[in-house]
Design an enzyme around this catalytic site. Structure first.
Site, PDB file in Angstrom:
ATOM      1  N   GLY A   1       0.835  -1.205   0.000  1.00  0.00           N
ATOM      2  CA  GLY A   1       0.000   0.000   0.000  1.00  0.00           C
ATOM      3  C   GLY A   1       0.864   1.247   0.000  1.00  0.00           C
ATOM      4  O   GLY A   1       1.829   1.326   0.743  1.00  0.00           O
TER       5      GLY A   1
ATOM      6  N   ARG B   1       1.378  -5.261  -5.797  1.00  0.00           N
ATOM      7  CA  ARG B   1       1.439  -6.468  -4.981  1.00  0.00           C
ATOM      8  C   ARG B   1       1.846  -7.588  -5.931  1.00  0.00           C
ATOM      9  O   ARG B   1       1.531  -7.546  -7.122  1.00  0.00           O
ATOM     10  CB  ARG B   1       0.104  -6.716  -4.307  1.00  0.00           C
TER      11      ARG B   1
ATOM     12  N   ASP C   1       4.482  -4.395   6.387  1.00  0.00           N
ATOM     13  CA  ASP C   1       5.050  -5.651   6.909  1.00  0.00           C
ATOM     14  C   ASP C   1       5.173  -6.741   5.846  1.00  0.00           C
ATOM     15  O   ASP C   1       6.114  -7.537   5.871  1.00  0.00           O
ATOM     16  CB  ASP C   1       4.292  -6.130   8.146  1.00  0.00           C
TER      17      ASP C   1
ATOM     18  N   SER D   1       5.886  -6.258   2.692  1.00  0.00           N
ATOM     19  CA  SER D   1       7.093  -5.909   1.936  1.00  0.00           C
ATOM     20  C   SER D   1       8.347  -6.286   2.725  1.00  0.00           C
ATOM     21  O   SER D   1       9.354  -6.717   2.157  1.00  0.00           O
ATOM     22  CB  SER D   1       7.105  -4.413   1.633  1.00  0.00           C
TER      23      SER D   1
ATOM     24  N   THR E   1       3.592   3.162   5.572  1.00  0.00           N
ATOM     25  CA  THR E   1       2.193   2.725   5.647  1.00  0.00           C
ATOM     26  C   THR E   1       1.434   3.730   6.497  1.00  0.00           C
ATOM     27  O   THR E   1       1.956   4.205   7.508  1.00  0.00           O
ATOM     28  CB  THR E   1       2.059   1.304   6.247  1.00  0.00           C
TER      29      THR E   1
ATOM     30  N   ASP F   1      -1.025   3.100   8.324  1.00  0.00           N
ATOM     31  CA  ASP F   1      -1.643   2.449   9.488  1.00  0.00           C
ATOM     32  C   ASP F   1      -0.860   2.577  10.791  1.00  0.00           C
ATOM     33  O   ASP F   1      -1.383   2.281  11.865  1.00  0.00           O
ATOM     34  CB  ASP F   1      -1.871   0.958   9.206  1.00  0.00           C
TER      35      ASP F   1
ATOM     36  N   ASP G   1       1.377   0.657  11.934  1.00  0.00           N
ATOM     37  CA  ASP G   1       1.244  -0.648  12.603  1.00  0.00           C
ATOM     38  C   ASP G   1       2.493  -1.519  12.522  1.00  0.00           C
ATOM     39  O   ASP G   1       2.409  -2.734  12.593  1.00  0.00           O
ATOM     40  CB  ASP G   1       0.056  -1.414  11.988  1.00  0.00           C
TER      41      ASP G   1
ATOM     42  N   ARG H   1     -18.718  17.248  11.293  1.00  0.00           N
ATOM     43  CA  ARG H   1     -19.271  17.770  12.543  1.00  0.00           C
ATOM     44  C   ARG H   1     -20.199  18.975  12.283  1.00  0.00           C
ATOM     45  O   ARG H   1     -21.244  19.109  12.910  1.00  0.00           O
ATOM     46  CB  ARG H   1     -18.127  18.188  13.474  1.00  0.00           C
TER      47      ARG H   1
ATOM     48  N   ARG I   1      -7.094  -2.204   9.705  1.00  0.00           N
ATOM     49  CA  ARG I   1      -7.660  -3.543   9.830  1.00  0.00           C
ATOM     50  C   ARG I   1      -7.291  -4.173  11.166  1.00  0.00           C
ATOM     51  O   ARG I   1      -8.129  -4.721  11.854  1.00  0.00           O
ATOM     52  CB  ARG I   1      -7.164  -4.429   8.682  1.00  0.00           C
TER      53      ARG I   1
HETATM   54  P1  ADP Z   1       2.487  -4.112   2.707  1.00  0.00           P
HETATM   55  O1  ADP Z   1       3.947  -4.138   2.426  1.00  0.00           O
HETATM   56  O2  ADP Z   1       1.900  -2.753   2.589  1.00  0.00           O
HETATM   57  O3  ADP Z   1       2.153  -4.823   4.006  1.00  0.00           O
HETATM   58  P2  ADP Z   1       1.545  -6.479   1.252  1.00  0.00           P
HETATM   59  O4  ADP Z   1       1.278  -7.249   2.464  1.00  0.00           O
HETATM   60  O5  ADP Z   1       0.579  -6.546   0.137  1.00  0.00           O
HETATM   61  O6  ADP Z   1       1.744  -4.921   1.532  1.00  0.00           O
HETATM   62  O7  ADP Z   1       2.983  -6.950   0.701  1.00  0.00           O
HETATM   63  C1  ADP Z   1       3.536  -6.374  -0.452  1.00  0.00           C
HETATM   64  C2  ADP Z   1       4.259  -7.435  -1.242  1.00  0.00           C
HETATM   65  O8  ADP Z   1       5.311  -7.994  -0.441  1.00  0.00           O
HETATM   66  C3  ADP Z   1       3.422  -8.643  -1.636  1.00  0.00           C
HETATM   67  O9  ADP Z   1       2.653  -8.429  -2.791  1.00  0.00           O
HETATM   68  C4  ADP Z   1       4.489  -9.673  -1.890  1.00  0.00           C
HETATM   69  O10 ADP Z   1       5.092  -9.518  -3.149  1.00  0.00           O
HETATM   70  C5  ADP Z   1       5.521  -9.353  -0.816  1.00  0.00           C
HETATM   71  N1  ADP Z   1       5.293 -10.241   0.347  1.00  0.00           N
HETATM   72  C6  ADP Z   1       4.280 -10.201   1.230  1.00  0.00           C
HETATM   73  N2  ADP Z   1       4.354 -11.217   2.113  1.00  0.00           N
HETATM   74  C7  ADP Z   1       5.449 -11.932   1.776  1.00  0.00           C
HETATM   75  C8  ADP Z   1       6.074 -13.112   2.290  1.00  0.00           C
HETATM   76  N3  ADP Z   1       5.579 -13.764   3.341  1.00  0.00           N
HETATM   77  N4  ADP Z   1       7.208 -13.549   1.686  1.00  0.00           N
HETATM   78  C9  ADP Z   1       7.717 -12.914   0.629  1.00  0.00           C
HETATM   79  N5  ADP Z   1       7.172 -11.789   0.093  1.00  0.00           N
HETATM   80  C10 ADP Z   1       6.061 -11.309   0.638  1.00  0.00           C
END
Ligand code: ADP
Length: 319
Positions: free
Chosen positions: A11, A72, A103, A105, A125, A127, A129, A154, A171
């Site tokens: 994101g 993604r 997280d 990424s 991000t 969030d 978080d 308001r 979330r």
């Molecule tokens: P964010 O980084 O904002 O949390 P995502 O959770 O969609 O967003 O993760 C972004 C990208 O990071 C995913 O589309 C994927 O390519 C990679 N990614 C996410 N989780 C994993 C994982 N467990 N192992 C390897 N790459 C991951």
């Protein structure tokens, strides 16, 4: 290291551009070549990679979104995807990578690091978080966007004596709802960290009405439930007519606040220093007003600390 890469992933968040700019220019300052990887890990696999000069990151510090675009990529989650990513990086002579994202990424960045390709993570991000850092890039801008929306809602809520339910992003983490609720003077804040208590909420709304309040604002984080569902649940239980506003993606956009620009600049620059200095696997953050780096694994396995004193305070103040 003589050549590094930078990408934004997952994101997007306002202030990512400041981090990209800082990473590129800090690298150039150290006479290291920088390559921009477009569309996150997806672009990495596709070889969507270009050399960036200092001028290429000019005129972006004030812009929301990310100049490097984001995406993604399911394929990158696989071992084969990660091996191919490293091949692409090596083909371009890139020896280390700055990954700006959330997280998910970070998990990807850590997977590359464990395969011997050094990566450093920058928390981008809205969030807020990510465990290990008090703030993430984009949180402050999103927070201010929500506050502006609450202020406007308001006005109309008061004019028509209504209860407004405003749904905000978050979330798993309630930081946006909590900070915006406190700053916007919301009567009720619903966050994923606290069990939903219908009775308490109705009681507070009724007390407010009795005291002569002309409106009520309820902020609900999307992780608790949708604003529409909540509106259905309180239908007929409160005297004031209820309206719903789902803020959605406007929370992600807009020119970054000064704070997010500074945070992006500090984090992007530090990420390059850390990457040039060590084996990677580090995440950049802010702890007690100091820029820090720490084990990246902690950023996706640890617990995020929501400041619950804000929750208590908002309950005390919104009587
Ligand atoms: P964010 O980084 O904002 O949390 P995502 O959770 O969609 O967003 O993760 C972004 C990208 O990071 C995913 O589309 C994927 O390519 C990679 N990614 C996410 N989780 C994993 C994982 N467990 N192992 C390897 N790459 C991951």
């Amino acid at each position: 290291m003589k050549r590094i890469g930078v990408l934004t992933s997952g994101g997007d968040s306002p202030g990512m551009n400041a981090a990209v700019r800082a990473a590129v220019r800090k690298a150039i300052f150290h006479e290291v070549e920088v390559f921009g990887i477009y569309y996150g890990y997806q672009g990495l696999l596709a070889g969507n990679i270009e050399r960036l000069e200092a001028g290429d990151v000019g005129d972006i510090i004030q812009r929301g979104g990310t100049k490097l675009y984001s995406a993604r990529c399911e394929e990158f989650k696989t071992e084969d995807g990660q091996n191919r990513a490293i091949e692409q990086l090596k083909k371009h002579g890139i020896e280390g990578l700055v990954v700006i994202g959330g997280d998910g990424s970070y998990r990807g960045a850590m997977a590359l690091t464990q395969k011997g390709f050094p990566c450093v993570g920058v928390p981008g991000t809205i969030d807020n978080d990510i465990p290990g850092t008090d703030y993430t890039i984009g949180f402050d801008t999103a927070l201010n966007t929500i506050i502006e929306a609450i202020d406007k809602i308001r006005d109309t809520a008061t004019s028509h004596e209504r209860t407004f339910i405003i749904e905000v992003m978050g979330r798993d983490a309630g930081d946006l709802a909590l900070w915006a609720g406190l700053a916007g003077g919301a009567e009720t804040i619903l966050i994923p960290e606290v069990d939903f208590d219908m009775e308490d909420m109705i009681d507070r709304l009724q007390k407010g009405k009795k005291r002569g309040k002309k409106h009520s604002i309820i902020i609900v984080a999307e992780g608790v439930m949708s604003a529409n569902k909540l509106a259905d649940m309180i239908q007929g239980k409160v005297e004031l007519e209820t309206r719903v506003s789902v803020l959605g993606h406007i929370q992600r956009g807009g020119s970054p606040t000064g704070r997010d620009r500074v945070l992006g600049s500090l984090f992007g620059a530090r990420a390059v220093e850390v990457l040039l200095d060590g084996p990677g696997g580090r995440a950049i953050g802010m702890k007690n007003h100091q820029v820090v780096d720490y084990d990246m694994t902690k950023a996706f396995t640890g617990e995020h600390d929501t400041d619950m004193s804000l929750y208590t305070l908002s309950k005390e103040l919104s009587i």
